[in-house]
Scaffold this active site. Structure first.
Site, mmCIF file in Angstrom:
data_model
loop_
_atom_site.group_PDB
_atom_site.id
_atom_site.type_symbol
_atom_site.label_atom_id
_atom_site.label_comp_id
_atom_site.label_asym_id
_atom_site.label_seq_id
_atom_site.Cartn_x
_atom_site.Cartn_y
_atom_site.Cartn_z
ATOM 1 N N ILE A 13 0.855 -1.192 0.000
ATOM 2 C CA ILE A 13 0.000 0.000 0.000
ATOM 3 C C ILE A 13 0.890 1.242 0.000
ATOM 4 C CG2 ILE A 13 -1.793 1.296 1.197
ATOM 5 C CD1 ILE A 13 -2.702 -1.312 2.472
ATOM 6 N N HIS A 14 0.727 2.052 -1.023
ATOM 7 C CA HIS A 14 1.416 3.338 -1.132
ATOM 8 C C HIS A 14 0.478 4.266 -1.894
ATOM 9 C CE1 HIS A 14 2.433 2.320 -5.329
ATOM 10 N NE2 HIS A 14 2.606 1.096 -4.846
ATOM 11 N N GLY A 15 0.906 5.438 -2.234
ATOM 12 C CA GLY A 15 0.020 6.431 -2.842
ATOM 13 C C GLY A 15 -0.790 5.936 -4.022
#
Length: 155
Positions: A13-15
């Site tokens: 999970i990242h931008g």
């Protein structure tokens, strides 16, 4: 349970995952499947902080995910894993995927670059070939609006 999109991304999970993909596919839950992270409280806390507001988060082992994803709950899920092996393990436990998105698989010793953001070793190539032989479309895109590349044309 509706799996709207399944993505392989080493960063989980990242931008881009939290916002671009989850918005594009109108998901209400992100499911991270990883046999190591499920036992790592620090990594779980970091993932919880990275998850977008308004989306629930599940962090499951392969075994747990295989059962969970076969459930009948009315949820639209974004499934994210770090490796193609996790996808193959889920397939072998009866989880069906029409397609998977391959995003961030980064350079490590012994890996070959096949697209801008995807590096694979021989073992991963074999896993992808096995998934393709089971009818899984292998879609390489960094962001939802990118042109799709069929991974089988690169391996």
């Amino acid at each position: 349970m509706n799996i709207a999109i399944t993505r392989i991304d080493e960063r989980l999970i990242h931008g881009q995952v939290a916002y671009s993909w989850s918005v594009e596919y109108q998901v209400n839950e992100i499911v991270v499947v990883d046999d190591e992270i499920v036992h790592d409280d620090m990594q779980k806390m970091l993932l919880e902080m990275a998850a977008p507001k308004g989306k629930s988060l599940q962090i499951l082992s392969v075994e747990q995910a295989a059962d969970y994803l076969k459930g009948s709950e009315n949820k639209t899920v974004f499934l994210v894993v770090r490796t193609p092996q996790t996808i193959l393990d889920l397939v072998n436990k009866g989880v069906h995927f029409d397609s998977i998105n391959i995003g961030g698989m980064y350079y490590k010793e012994g890996k070959e670059q096949i697209t801008k953001t995807v590096y694979v070793d021989d073992s991963e190539k074999q896993i992808f070939k096995e998934l393709a032989s089971k009818g899984v479309l292998l879609d390489v895109r960094t962001a939802p609006g990118d042109k799709s590349i069929d991974l089988t044309t690169k391996i």
